[in-house]
Write a protein that holds these residues in place. Structure first.
Motif, PDB file in Angstrom:
ATOM      1  N   MET A 146       0.838  -1.202   0.000  1.00 16.38           N
ATOM      2  CA  MET A 146       0.000   0.000   0.000  1.00 16.38           C
ATOM      3  C   MET A 146       0.873   1.251   0.000  1.00 16.38           C
ATOM      4  O   MET A 146       2.014   1.222   0.425  1.00 16.38           O
ATOM      5  CB  MET A 146      -0.898   0.029   1.237  1.00 16.38           C
ATOM      6  N   ALA A 147       0.313   2.287  -0.490  1.00 17.74           N
ATOM      7  CA  ALA A 147       0.880   3.635  -0.319  1.00 17.74           C
ATOM      8  C   ALA A 147      -0.304   4.575  -0.236  1.00 17.74           C
ATOM      9  O   ALA A 147      -1.208   4.513  -1.080  1.00 17.74           O
ATOM     10  CB  ALA A 147       1.777   4.013  -1.488  1.00 17.74           C
ATOM     11  N   ARG A 148      -0.331   5.386   0.773  1.00 18.05           N
ATOM     12  CA  ARG A 148      -1.475   6.255   1.043  1.00 18.05           C
ATOM     13  C   ARG A 148      -2.761   5.442   1.114  1.00 18.05           C
ATOM     14  O   ARG A 148      -3.826   5.856   0.651  1.00 18.05           O
ATOM     15  CB  ARG A 148      -1.590   7.353  -0.030  1.00 18.05           C
ATOM     16  N   GLY A 149      -2.662   4.256   1.673  1.00 22.46           N
ATOM     17  CA  GLY A 149      -3.831   3.418   1.884  1.00 22.46           C
ATOM     18  C   GLY A 149      -4.270   2.631   0.683  1.00 22.46           C
ATOM     19  O   GLY A 149      -5.233   1.862   0.756  1.00 22.46           O
ATOM     20  N   LEU A 150      -3.599   2.820  -0.420  1.00 23.86           N
ATOM     21  CA  LEU A 150      -4.014   2.135  -1.648  1.00 23.86           C
ATOM     22  C   LEU A 150      -3.210   0.856  -1.838  1.00 23.86           C
ATOM     23  O   LEU A 150      -2.004   0.837  -1.597  1.00 23.86           O
ATOM     24  CB  LEU A 150      -3.804   3.052  -2.855  1.00 23.86           C
ATOM     25  N   SER A 151      -3.910  -0.190  -2.277  1.00 26.40           N
ATOM     26  CA  SER A 151      -3.233  -1.467  -2.482  1.00 26.40           C
ATOM     27  C   SER A 151      -2.383  -1.399  -3.741  1.00 26.40           C
ATOM     28  O   SER A 151      -2.524  -0.482  -4.565  1.00 26.40           O
ATOM     29  CB  SER A 151      -4.253  -2.594  -2.611  1.00 26.40           C
ATOM     30  N   ARG A 152      -1.574  -2.391  -3.877  1.00 31.50           N
ATOM     31  CA  ARG A 152      -0.698  -2.449  -5.048  1.00 31.50           C
ATOM     32  C   ARG A 152      -1.517  -2.506  -6.338  1.00 31.50           C
ATOM     33  O   ARG A 152      -1.162  -1.872  -7.341  1.00 31.50           O
ATOM     34  CB  ARG A 152       0.186  -3.693  -4.926  1.00 31.50           C
ATOM     35  N   ALA A 153      -2.631  -3.220  -6.280  1.00 31.43           N
ATOM     36  CA  ALA A 153      -3.491  -3.300  -7.466  1.00 31.43           C
ATOM     37  C   ALA A 153      -4.102  -1.938  -7.783  1.00 31.43           C
ATOM     38  O   ALA A 153      -4.207  -1.535  -8.955  1.00 31.43           O
ATOM     39  CB  ALA A 153      -4.577  -4.339  -7.234  1.00 31.43           C
ATOM     40  N   GLN A 154      -4.489  -1.240  -6.727  1.00 30.68           N
ATOM     41  CA  GLN A 154      -5.070   0.096  -6.948  1.00 30.68           C
ATOM     42  C   GLN A 154      -4.025   1.067  -7.497  1.00 30.68           C
ATOM     43  O   GLN A 154      -4.330   1.947  -8.293  1.00 30.68           O
ATOM     44  CB  GLN A 154      -5.650   0.636  -5.638  1.00 30.68           C
ATOM     45  N   LEU A 155      -2.798   0.882  -7.044  1.00 31.09           N
ATOM     46  CA  LEU A 155      -1.731   1.752  -7.529  1.00 31.09           C
ATOM     47  C   LEU A 155      -1.291   1.393  -8.946  1.00 31.09           C
ATOM     48  O   LEU A 155      -0.710   2.203  -9.658  1.00 31.09           O
ATOM     49  CB  LEU A 155      -0.498   1.645  -6.613  1.00 31.09           C
ATOM     50  N   GLY A 156      -1.559   0.148  -9.340  1.00 26.31           N
ATOM     51  CA  GLY A 156      -1.137  -0.295 -10.671  1.00 26.31           C
ATOM     52  C   GLY A 156       0.329  -0.640 -10.733  1.00 26.31           C
ATOM     53  O   GLY A 156       0.937  -0.601 -11.810  1.00 26.31           O
ATOM     54  N   VAL A 157       0.905  -0.963  -9.582  1.00 20.70           N
ATOM     55  CA  VAL A 157       2.319  -1.346  -9.571  1.00 20.70           C
ATOM     56  C   VAL A 157       2.420  -2.838  -9.869  1.00 20.70           C
ATOM     57  O   VAL A 157       1.894  -3.670  -9.128  1.00 20.70           O
ATOM     58  CB  VAL A 157       2.964  -1.024  -8.209  1.00 20.70           C
ATOM     59  N   THR A 158       3.063  -3.167 -10.946  1.00 21.70           N
ATOM     60  CA  THR A 158       3.238  -4.559 -11.339  1.00 21.70           C
ATOM     61  C   THR A 158       4.675  -4.982 -11.105  1.00 21.70           C
ATOM     62  O   THR A 158       5.559  -4.147 -10.888  1.00 21.70           O
ATOM     63  CB  THR A 158       2.918  -4.734 -12.833  1.00 21.70           C
ATOM     64  N   ASP A 159       4.906  -6.288 -11.181  1.00 18.72           N
ATOM     65  CA  ASP A 159       6.287  -6.778 -11.089  1.00 18.72           C
ATOM     66  C   ASP A 159       7.134  -6.171 -12.201  1.00 18.72           C
ATOM     67  O   ASP A 159       8.316  -5.856 -11.997  1.00 18.72           O
ATOM     68  CB  ASP A 159       6.322  -8.306 -11.200  1.00 18.72           C
TER      69      ASP A 159
END
Lengths: 618, 292
Positions: free
Chosen positions: A1-14
């Protein structure tokens, strides 16, 4: 998470982590470069030019490479966690307080020496009853004794005094320490590390002592191999002990395959670095084997606590001082011989060396080097008596003799006491499992010396259960190495060691050893289990069944007598069987010395030979 | 009261409470240099002045401590924070100007290595410290190594200029650099995170600071989750442990780690060998006491 957002919400992929991780990490505060002093000078063009080199904030990186700030936050933190190793603060623990970082002295944590699996296995065998351990520590029996520490103390306090007398050579404590440090370095270079087992098959020479102390300084463990041992015994003990290498005579190297090293090959010009940690008293330093060899090796792991407390507490009982010269006729490969060294090193006494026992040599060394204390087996004295050496040589320097290793005929003690007028001829009973358990003391009545093994050593408790002597105390080993079957048989449920020896105790507390329940043969103090010999004989073409039992001997105490049932009335001679066993590389001391051919063996219902029913013809 | 008199009164207030140095940073410079999100106005929108306070660092005895103890006995930052906290109230009571003690803490959005504000930047611009070759740690020619705290206030105060001279590198450090290419801080840094160059005039030419290497040595903020991850036989670099280490949760671990006392804020080895930090005239509390 960053600022409460999950990795999926952030769009951070491998893929994004792999692609931008390096760039984000480098552009961030993690690596900072500044040219000159632009902020102090308020040099705005330079401040703007160097902004990226001095480290960007997450939002600035985001704008710079086209990610969202939250994505950069996530990627940077991910990279930091991925890259940063934990445990690095350990490097700081050696700094400060006058010590500064020196690049050349730093050994990466992962490269710092540890214990091998084999070493840890051996260390794991040192499991004592915690309540007993507490008691021994509280009473001061178990202290921080190590041979390295003892030798260092003597080298520091009386470094020029004589530590070893060998032929015409006198070695000082300081020299002995130096030599042992150089040998330790040689072992170190040969790949021996803390906790590793090093086998030693050497006579009672200076090389043995230096090798022993070198092994100890390195924190390694010495496994002694008796000099007569050859192929079968060596192979079995090297395998069971997991010895890293063996220190042996040049003539014996081939017996050890690629593991054999001569003393000269391992000796070194430079001493072991002080940075190599030394041993502590809880460390194992000896792995000795009892009579069982190829059949079922019984390895006895011994630490400094047990052995050195026993020696330290024993020195005043034997009335030894730093002025003494201690000679051992017993081999150092045997714990009785090592006890001579341990006592000498505890008290600061010199050690007089006799490489190998021969009656004439013993008498000559006593006469020439004038030892004051003699560690000896009854067989040694009996042999000297048989050759009339007490009348031919001067034994007057002796003021203490400790006889041990086998049953001691009372008349032999009396004889020796008469011949060595000023010498307290004492008896000692011990085992590989405990070193010195019982002994008579100087000042005891002659009858006590002649007829008993004396009283328990300090820190030792005994009891007699169904005629069997049982022992516990600060001297006792914790259990056989890698032999649960033997351990189950050796200890009682309440932690006493079953010695297998039969004993009686008198009103004054003196113990007489009356017999032995164990099926071993004690030939001149060297005990052995004849099972491996029996196994070889069992497959001899002319032998149907074989059993070896002890037969009394006036000099050696016992010898091996072979009972045999031959196949189809075949004739067989002792010489023929001895030659057969020598070809099978059986040690000479284990060879049968009498053959009794019988028509059949006394057998149990499960066809085990009942050795107790084999009667030796007169 | 005019602005100069107010500034003198503020400095007097701080010095009476133990500050060695007090200065006012130029707000515009702070705003221009600090990155977005970390400017004074991002924290306190109506800020007019940035006041920086410096208190003395270690005692002379503390420099002799083992590294493991320096972080605890060597730090005097709480004293600086206490003065700044009181000053904020004082500014409001004495001058009627809303003020704030600047939290010397980390930005929970950015994870445990990003501060809310750069107290270093405030102090440098306020003229009470200059960046050293030791990873930009500020040094003062008179007071050596100090801890800093800041106060933002709506009271408009005249700004001070940055220090005219940078005390780093000291002459002895220049001499050493000429011989071996390293200053003491570079040579004795256990993480070897410092490098740089000194020009022909004996001034800083280049400062390189591998903060990642420094942090790896001294800031084990991730120790707790990594231990947890290892305990469950997971690899830290896999998704399984990732949740323990995302930026939001890492702040929790930072607090836990800091609270546990199981980490070092910094190792101090670069400052231990710094002649300015340890021997500047007013850096030594024993000498400071004698002079007064």
């Amino acid at each position: 998470m960053a600022r409460g957002l999950s990795r999926a919400q952030l769009g951070v992929t491998d893929a994004m982590l792999a692609t931008f991780g390096e760039a984000v990490f480098r552009m961030s505060h993690n690596l900072q470069v500044r040219e000159g002093d632009p902020i102090r000078r308020l040099d705005w063009p330079e401040i703007d030019r160097q902004r990226e080199a001095m480290g960007l904030a997450d939002g600035q990186i985001a704008a710079r490479i086209g990610l969202t700030r939250e994505q950069v936050m996530f990627i940077r933190n991910y990279e930091e966690s991925r890259r940063f190793k934990t445990g690095q603060t350990a490097y700081l623990l050696d700094l400060g307080g006058g010590r500064r970082y020196r690049q050349e002295r730093v050994i990466p944590l992962e490269q710092r020496p540890g214990y091998s699996e084999d070493a840890l296995r051996l260390r794991a065998a040192l499991r004592f009853d915690p309540e007993r351990a507490r008691l021994y520590a509280e009473r001061g029996w178990w202290a921080d004794d190590t041979l390295t520490g003892w030798i260092a103390k003597h080298a520091a306090e009386s470094g020029g005094d004589v530590a070893v007398i060998f032929a015409n050579e006198k070695i000082s404590w300081r020299d002995l320490q130096d030599r042992s440090l150089k040998f330790a370095e040689g072992l170190h270079r040969a790949g021996v590390a803390r906790g590793d087992v090093v086998a030693v098959q050497l006579p009672n020479t200076l090389e043995f002592i230096v090798a022993f102390l070198g092994i100890c300084r390195l924190g390694a463990v010495m496994c002694t191999l008796h000099m007569p041992y050859r192929g079968a015994e060596i192979e079995a003990l090297m395998r069971h002990s997991r010895a890293r290498l063996a220190v042996c005579l040049p003539a014996s190297k081939e017996l050890f395959g690629g593991s054999g090293r001569t003393f000269e090959e391992l000796d070194c010009d430079t001493p072991l670095s002080r940075d190599v940690p030394g041993p502590v008293a809880a460390d194992p330093f000896l792995l000795l084997y009892t009579s069982g060899t190829t059949a079922s090796p019984k390895g006895v792991p011994l630490n400094y606590h047990t052995m050195l407390s026993n020696a330290r507490l024993g020195v005043p009982e034997h009335r030894l001082t730093a002025a003494d010269r201690v000679l051992s006729a017993a081999p150092f490969t045997h714990l009785f011989g090592l006890y001579a060294l341990h006592c000498a090193w505890s008290g600061g006494a010199a050690s007089v060396l006799l490489p190998a026992f021969k009656p004439d040599d013993l008498a000559l060394v006593v006469e020439k080097q004038r030892p004051t204390a003699l560690w000896t087996a009854p067989a040694h004295i009996a042999a000297c008596r048989a050759m009339g050496l007490f009348d031919k040589h001067d034994w007057s320097s002796l003021r203490l003799s400790i006889m041990s290793g086998s049953a001691c005929p009372p008349q032999l003690v009396k004889f020796f006491a008469e011949k060595a007028k000023n010498c307290a001829v004492t008896q000692l009973w011990g085992m590989t499992e405990m070193q010195a358990g019982l002994y008579t003391r100087p000042g005891d009545a002659p009858e006590v010396h002649a007829n008993t093994a004396g009283r328990p050593s300090p820190g030792t408790e005994i009891r007699i259960v169904e005629n069997e002597l049982q022992v516990r105390g600060c001297l006792l080993f914790p259990g056989y190495f890698d032999n649960e079957e033997a351990n189950a048989a050796a200890f009682t449920a309440d932690g006493w060691f079953r010695t297998g020896d039969l004993a009686a105790i008198d009103a004054a507390g003196n113990v007489a050893i009356t017999g032995r329940s164990k099926d071993v043969i004690n030939r001149g103090g060297v005990k052995f289990n004849p099972r491996d010999v029996e196994d070889l004989l069992a497959v001899h073409p002319k032998i149907l069944m074989a059993a070896i039992v002890p037969m009394p001997d006036p000099v050696l105490g016992e010898k091996a007598c072979l009972f045999a049932v031959t196949k189809e009335n075949q004739n067989v001679s002792l010489e023929e069987l001895v030659q057969y066993l020598l070809e099978k590389q059986i040690a000479k001391n284990k060879l049968p010395e009498r053959l009794v051919v019988v028509p059949e063996m006394p057998l149990t219902p499960t066809r085990k030979i009942i050795k107790g029913r084999l009667k030796i013809p007169s | 009261m005019d602005a100069q008199a107010a500034k003198r009164q503020i400095a007097e207030y701080c010095r009476k409470r133990g500050a060695l140095a007090v200065g006012v940073a130029e707000l515009a410079a702070c705003e221009r240099i600090a990155p977005p999100g970390h400017r004074p106005s991002d924290l306190f929108a109506r800020v007019k002045s940035v006041i920086s306070i410096g208190v003395g660092g270690q005692t002379q005895g503390a420099w002799q401590l083992p590294a493991k103890a320096m972080a605890y006995s060597g730090s005097t930052e709480t004293r600086a924070y206490g003065i700044a906290y009181g000053l904020a109230f004082h500014l409001e009571q004495a001058f009627g100007a809303p003020s704030v003690y600047v939290p010397p803490d980390l930005d929970p959005e950015g994870g445990p290595r990003v501060p809310l504000q750069s107290l270093k930047l405030h102090a440098e611009l306020a003229g009470i410290g200059a960046r050293s070759l030791a990873g930009d740690i500020l040094l003062h020619p008179e007071f050596g190594f100090m801890y800093y705290a800041s106060v933002f206030t709506e009271l408009e105060l005249p700004a001070d200029a940055p220090l005219a001279e940078n005390p780093c590198p000291a002459p002895s450090c220049v001499a050493m650099y000429r011989q071996i290419g390293k200053t003491p801080c570079m040579k004795f840094c256990p993480a070897q995170c410092l490098s740089g160059e000194i020009d022909a005039q004996g001034s800083q030419k280049l400062m390189r600071y591998d903060m990642a290497a420094c942090a790896e040595f001294t800031q084990e903020y991730e120790a707790v989750p990594k231990i947890l991850a290892e305990a469950v036989q997971d690899e830290v670099r896999t998704r399984g442990a990732e949740g323990l280490l995302d930026p939001d949760r890492k702040m929790l671990w930072y607090k836990v780690s800091a609270g546990s006392g199981a980490w070092f804020a910094q190792c101090f080895e670069c400052m231990r060998v710094c002649p300015i930090a340890t021997q500047a005239p007013q850096a030594d509390p024993i000498l400071r006491n004698k002079k007064t």
